[in-house]
Design an enzyme around this catalytic site. Structure first.
Site, PDB file in Angstrom:
ATOM      1  N   ASN A 116      33.977  32.165  10.628  1.00  0.00           N
ATOM      2  CA  ASN A 116      33.263  31.275   9.728  1.00  0.00           C
ATOM      3  C   ASN A 116      34.163  30.821   8.592  1.00  0.00           C
ATOM      4  O   ASN A 116      35.079  31.531   8.182  1.00  0.00           O
ATOM      5  CB  ASN A 116      32.009  31.968   9.175  1.00  0.00           C
ATOM      6  CG  ASN A 116      32.262  32.662   7.849  1.00  0.00           C
ATOM      7  OD1 ASN A 116      32.207  32.036   6.779  1.00  0.00           O
ATOM      8  ND2 ASN A 116      32.551  33.958   7.902  1.00  0.00           N
ATOM      9  N   PHE A 118      32.402  29.056   5.845  1.00  0.00           N
ATOM     10  CA  PHE A 118      31.314  28.464   5.077  1.00  0.00           C
ATOM     11  C   PHE A 118      31.754  28.051   3.678  1.00  0.00           C
ATOM     12  O   PHE A 118      31.328  27.030   3.158  1.00  0.00           O
ATOM     13  CB  PHE A 118      30.149  29.457   4.960  1.00  0.00           C
ATOM     14  CG  PHE A 118      29.161  29.361   6.085  1.00  0.00           C
ATOM     15  CD1 PHE A 118      28.407  28.221   6.270  1.00  0.00           C
ATOM     16  CD2 PHE A 118      28.992  30.413   6.968  1.00  0.00           C
ATOM     17  CE1 PHE A 118      27.489  28.122   7.307  1.00  0.00           C
ATOM     18  CE2 PHE A 118      28.079  30.335   8.002  1.00  0.00           C
ATOM     19  CZ  PHE A 118      27.330  29.193   8.177  1.00  0.00           C
ATOM     20  N   ASN A 176      32.309  40.191  -4.917  1.00  0.00           N
ATOM     21  CA  ASN A 176      33.048  39.712  -3.754  1.00  0.00           C
ATOM     22  C   ASN A 176      34.313  38.993  -4.215  1.00  0.00           C
ATOM     23  O   ASN A 176      34.243  37.867  -4.708  1.00  0.00           O
ATOM     24  CB  ASN A 176      32.158  38.782  -2.928  1.00  0.00           C
ATOM     25  CG  ASN A 176      32.863  38.227  -1.697  1.00  0.00           C
ATOM     26  OD1 ASN A 176      33.983  38.624  -1.370  1.00  0.00           O
ATOM     27  ND2 ASN A 176      32.217  37.304  -1.013  1.00  0.00           N
ATOM     28  N   SER A 179      36.424  36.948  -0.028  1.00  0.00           N
ATOM     29  CA  SER A 179      36.132  35.880   0.928  1.00  0.00           C
ATOM     30  C   SER A 179      37.396  35.067   1.162  1.00  0.00           C
ATOM     31  O   SER A 179      38.045  34.630   0.205  1.00  0.00           O
ATOM     32  CB  SER A 179      35.029  34.962   0.406  1.00  0.00           C
ATOM     33  OG  SER A 179      34.927  33.800   1.219  1.00  0.00           O
ATOM     34  N   THR A 247      35.766  39.759   6.092  1.00  0.00           N
ATOM     35  CA  THR A 247      36.359  39.200   7.305  1.00  0.00           C
ATOM     36  C   THR A 247      37.884  39.110   7.161  1.00  0.00           C
ATOM     37  O   THR A 247      38.432  39.207   6.062  1.00  0.00           O
ATOM     38  CB  THR A 247      35.790  37.808   7.595  1.00  0.00           C
ATOM     39  OG1 THR A 247      36.050  36.952   6.467  1.00  0.00           O
ATOM     40  CG2 THR A 247      34.294  37.872   7.830  1.00  0.00           C
ATOM     41  N   GLY A 268      33.363  40.729  13.634  1.00  0.00           N
ATOM     42  CA  GLY A 268      32.924  41.219  14.932  1.00  0.00           C
ATOM     43  C   GLY A 268      33.885  42.241  15.509  1.00  0.00           C
ATOM     44  O   GLY A 268      34.693  42.858  14.812  1.00  0.00           O
TER      45      GLY A 268
END
Length: 364
Positions: A116, A118, A176, A179, A247, A268
């Site tokens: 992603n 985003f 955070n 990111s 991630t 994942g």
């Protein structure tokens, strides 16, 4: 990230082919809508052995939903109703921002992964505060992930503003700084920036709601020297826990899907080993002084158990739900109880970090 979570676990196998024919972001929005239409429900009581005492709170089970699914805090109670021990909403930034242009999320089914970019799309602080205020008094552990606007002139001030507004409404606030989709955000993991940031966030929390825990979420793409400085700063500034990890921008050679070339954060199954290795390295540095939340590639009870052995007191997952649906939540909890019974463990606390030393050097 992508949501392919379906409101009713037993219907997910039927819904999955339809959801996966949709654009990934459209499928995500559809499942949020589906959850919003569900009547309130409470999950079955968890086995008492799954309960975790951490952050000054009791969690009914250690399996949480990671930030990124319910960005706007639209359906936290419906998500708790699926059996999660806690839910982290967000990321939230002070001013509404659209994030990056679509398409910005990609499924890699053969790899059990998602990419992603985003870019912290958010409805903004005011909207999220209003929704969280409306659920005050309801049961369930809720946290919120905060960031900074892409064009903010003072990013530290953005974190402080989010903390002041949100701390009275949640159990924990996750800072955070990891990111990969907001330019320059990971630079805040540098020692000087991070020290100032955490000092100001903790001070803001202490003013408005001292009981709310402050968590720090870090990237998997850091050196051990950087991890040394991050853990030292987190301990110095009184952070209550670290979330390991966000991630990754790395692209393992094992990836087979064509979408693997897309820019963004990879999550994942391919993230499991590097994130677990970093988790174990963090545990070796902080031990029991700073609880850790293990994230990255949890797709089974075995993976969840390994995270706990590496040092996680709590767990978070998301990407695996895209492929397995919400039945995975109960499968993980059932598997953890079975593993505890086999080892005659009366609680998960005695298992945390038991194999951190070996897992800290696990191979890719």
């Amino acid at each position: 990230m992508i949501g392919a979570l379906f409101p009713l676990p037993n219907l997910f196998p039927l819904a999955k082919p339809l959801l996966h024919r949709l654009d990934a972001e459209a499928a995500h929005n559809l499942t949020i809508r589906g959850l919003s239409l569900l009547p309130p429900r409470r999950p079955a009581a968890d086995d008492a052995r799954l309960a975790v005492e951490v952050l000054g709170r009791r969690f009914p089970n250690p399996v949480g939903l990671a930030a990124g699914y319910d960005k706007g805090a639209q359906v936290p109670d419906a998500l708790l109703g699926l059996g999660f021990g806690f839910v982290e909403v967000g990321g939230v930034v002070p001013l509404a921002q659209p994030g990056n242009p679509a398409p910005r999320v990609f499924r890699l089914p053969a790899d059990g992964a998602v990419i992603n970019r985003f870019g912290l799309n958010s409805e903004g602080l005011e909207v999220v505060c209003r929704r969280l205020a409306a659920r005050q008094g309801r049961p369930g552990r809720i946290g919120v992930n905060i960031g900074a606007n892409k064009d903010a002139k003072d990013r530290l001030a953005d974190y402080v503003a989010c903390t002041r507004a949100l701390a009275p409404l949640v159990d924990f606030v996750t800072v955070n700084v990891s990111s990969p989709n907001t330019p320059g955000l990971r630079d805040l993991q540098g020692e000087a920036f991070l020290d100032d940031l955490l000092a100001r966030v903790v001070e803001a929390r202490d003013v408005v709601h001292p009981g709310t825990a402050i968590l720090l979420k870090i990237a998997p793409d850091i050196t051990l020297d950087t991890l040394d400085s991050i853990t030292a700063t987190a301990l110095k500034r009184g952070v209550q826990a670290m979330v390991v990890s966000n991630t990754t921008i790395a692209r393992p050679a094992t990836l087979t899907e064509a979408a693997a070339h897309e820019t963004g954060g990879l999550s994942g199954r391919p993230l499991f080993r590097p994130a677990t290795r970093l988790l174990a390295q963090a545990y070796l540095r902080v031990g029991s002084r700073l609880p850790l939340i293990g994230v990255g590639g949890i797709d089974s009870a075995e993976a969840a158990w390994t995270k706990i052995l590496a040092g996680a007191s709590l767990l978070q997952l998301y990407s695996a739900l895209v492929y397995q649906g919400p039945a995975l939540i109960e499968a993980i909890k059932t598997g953890l109880v079975a593993r505890m019974a086999a080892e005659e463990a009366v609680s998960l606390a005695g298992v945390v970090g038991r194999e951190a030393k070996s897992l800290a050097t696990m191979a890719d």
